[in-house]
Design a protein around this motif. Structure first.
Motif, short mmCIF file in Angstrom:
data_model
loop_
_atom_site.label_atom_id
_atom_site.label_comp_id
_atom_site.label_asym_id
_atom_site.label_seq_id
_atom_site.Cartn_x
_atom_site.Cartn_y
_atom_site.Cartn_z
N MET A 181 -18.03 14.65 -10.78
CA MET A 181 -17.57 13.30 -10.45
C MET A 181 -17.91 13.02 -9.00
SD MET A 181 -13.75 13.38 -12.08
CE MET A 181 -13.47 14.02 -13.72
N ASN A 182 -18.60 11.93 -8.75
CA ASN A 182 -18.87 11.56 -7.37
C ASN A 182 -17.63 10.97 -6.71
OD1 ASN A 182 -21.52 12.42 -7.59
ND2 ASN A 182 -22.22 10.41 -8.29
N ILE A 183 -16.89 10.17 -7.48
CA ILE A 183 -15.66 9.54 -7.00
C ILE A 183 -14.60 9.71 -8.07
CG2 ILE A 183 -14.56 7.36 -6.31
CD1 ILE A 183 -17.40 6.39 -5.48
N LEU A 184 -13.43 10.12 -7.67
CA LEU A 184 -12.29 10.26 -8.58
C LEU A 184 -11.13 9.44 -8.03
CD1 LEU A 184 -10.59 11.50 -10.87
CD2 LEU A 184 -10.25 13.51 -9.40
N ILE A 185 -10.66 8.49 -8.83
CA ILE A 185 -9.50 7.69 -8.45
C ILE A 185 -8.38 8.01 -9.44
CG2 ILE A 185 -8.54 5.37 -8.12
CD1 ILE A 185 -11.45 4.40 -7.67
N ILE A 186 -7.28 8.51 -8.91
CA ILE A 186 -6.10 8.80 -9.72
C ILE A 186 -5.03 7.80 -9.32
CG2 ILE A 186 -4.33 10.51 -10.28
CD1 ILE A 186 -6.42 12.68 -9.57
N ASP A 187 -4.67 6.94 -10.27
CA ASP A 187 -3.70 5.87 -10.01
C ASP A 187 -2.39 6.23 -10.72
OD1 ASP A 187 -2.22 3.55 -9.76
OD2 ASP A 187 -3.73 2.23 -10.61
N GLY A 188 -1.37 6.54 -9.95
CA GLY A 188 -0.08 6.90 -10.55
C GLY A 188 -0.21 8.11 -11.45
N LYS A 236 -2.11 -7.00 -10.95
CA LYS A 236 -2.91 -7.04 -9.72
C LYS A 236 -4.35 -6.62 -10.01
CE LYS A 236 1.06 -6.37 -6.76
NZ LYS A 236 1.58 -5.73 -5.58
N TYR A 237 -4.82 -6.91 -11.22
CA TYR A 237 -6.14 -6.45 -11.65
C TYR A 237 -7.27 -6.96 -10.76
CZ TYR A 237 -6.84 -11.04 -13.76
OH TYR A 237 -6.99 -12.38 -13.95
N LYS A 238 -7.17 -8.16 -10.20
CA LYS A 238 -8.24 -8.67 -9.32
C LYS A 238 -8.33 -7.82 -8.06
CE LYS A 238 -8.21 -13.45 -10.91
NZ LYS A 238 -7.92 -14.85 -10.55
N GLU A 239 -7.18 -7.47 -7.50
CA GLU A 239 -7.15 -6.59 -6.32
C GLU A 239 -7.71 -5.22 -6.68
OE1 GLU A 239 -3.95 -4.70 -3.13
OE2 GLU A 239 -3.23 -6.09 -4.64
N CYS A 240 -7.36 -4.72 -7.85
CA CYS A 240 -7.85 -3.42 -8.31
C CYS A 240 -9.38 -3.42 -8.41
CB CYS A 240 -7.22 -3.08 -9.66
SG CYS A 240 -7.63 -1.44 -10.29
N ILE A 241 -9.93 -4.46 -9.01
CA ILE A 241 -11.38 -4.56 -9.15
C ILE A 241 -12.05 -4.61 -7.79
CG2 ILE A 241 -13.25 -6.09 -9.92
CD1 ILE A 241 -11.36 -6.81 -12.32
N GLN A 242 -11.48 -5.39 -6.87
CA GLN A 242 -12.04 -5.51 -5.52
C GLN A 242 -12.02 -4.14 -4.81
OE1 GLN A 242 -9.97 -8.37 -3.07
NE2 GLN A 242 -11.13 -7.84 -1.25
N ILE A 243 -10.92 -3.41 -4.93
CA ILE A 243 -10.81 -2.10 -4.28
C ILE A 243 -11.82 -1.13 -4.87
CG2 ILE A 243 -9.29 -0.09 -4.02
CD1 ILE A 243 -6.95 -2.23 -3.95
N ILE A 244 -11.94 -1.12 -6.18
CA ILE A 244 -12.91 -0.23 -6.83
C ILE A 244 -14.33 -0.59 -6.40
CG2 ILE A 244 -13.91 0.42 -9.06
CD1 ILE A 244 -11.02 0.31 -10.17
N ASP A 245 -14.64 -1.87 -6.34
CA ASP A 245 -15.96 -2.29 -5.87
C ASP A 245 -16.23 -1.81 -4.44
OD1 ASP A 245 -16.71 -3.57 -8.21
OD2 ASP A 245 -16.23 -5.60 -7.50
N LYS A 249 -19.17 0.93 -3.20
CA LYS A 249 -20.21 0.54 -2.25
C LYS A 249 -20.30 1.47 -1.04
CE LYS A 249 -20.08 -4.28 -3.57
NZ LYS A 249 -19.60 -5.62 -3.21
N LYS A 250 -19.27 2.31 -0.85
CA LYS A 250 -19.26 3.20 0.34
C LYS A 250 -20.30 4.29 0.20
CE LYS A 250 -14.50 2.53 1.70
NZ LYS A 250 -13.22 3.14 1.95
#
Length: 183
Positions: free
Chosen positions: A29-36, A169-178, A182-183
């Protein structure tokens, strides 16, 4: 023939599954996001059984009544903006199709998974998200993730409860993932 992913996002039990796959180096995995995400409890056997029983009982109670479900999961916090209260019926129908053993096994497997003695040393970027309103309930998991993955980036979301980042807060979630992608 899949050997890895650019990004994995796991919410709650999905976070536990993503952690199992990552920690045991089953897939790159290049990026792993664990939410809750759920970290294994490592409780003594009797306390562990009580914890699984409590979680199972909660689901069994909630799935029986739309009124109770709305009390536990208020519409303004748990429904997508385009959903109406009929969505509760869909959720209840889904939960009622699950056997009691299935519910118990889900909680059991996601609270009691085994992690390896040593953890991967690689360039995976790890993020742990949690809501301000779930912080108390997630204290054990947050502390354990910090110990296991000190290199991770931890982010607390104000006025957010479990699962709300990807729902209301799905719009915020999508923006954060984007932004992370991009990093």
């Amino acid at each position: 023939d899949i050997h890895g992913f650019d990004m994995v996002y796991g919410l709650s039990m999905g976070g536990a599954i993503a952690n199992i796959i990552y920690a045991n180096e089953l897939l790159k995995m290049n990026i792993l996001i664990i939410d809750g995400g759920v970290y294994p409890d490592n409780l003594p056997y009797i306390l562990n059984r009580l914890h699984v029983f409590q979680n199972t009982l909660e689901v069994k109670i909630v799935r029986r009544s739309k009124r109770i479900m709305k009390m536990v999961y208020p519409p303004d916090r748990w429904l997508y903006p385009w959903e109406d209260e009929d969505s509760y019926k869909e959720s209840m129908d889904f939960l009622n199709r699950l056997t009691n053993d299935t519910i118990k096994n889900c909680f059991d497997s996601c609270s009691n998974y085994k992690l390896p003695a040593t953890f991967p040393k690689n360039d995976t970027k790890i993020y742990l998200f949690y809501g301000e309103l779930e912080k108390k309930d997630m204290a054990w998991s947050i502390k354990s993730f910090r110990k296991t993955y000190p290199q991770a980036i931890y982010r607390e979301f104000p006025d957010t409860d479990h699962g709300e980042l990807s729902t209301i807060k799905y719009k915020e979630c999508i923006q954060i993932i984007d932004e992370i992608a991009k990093k």
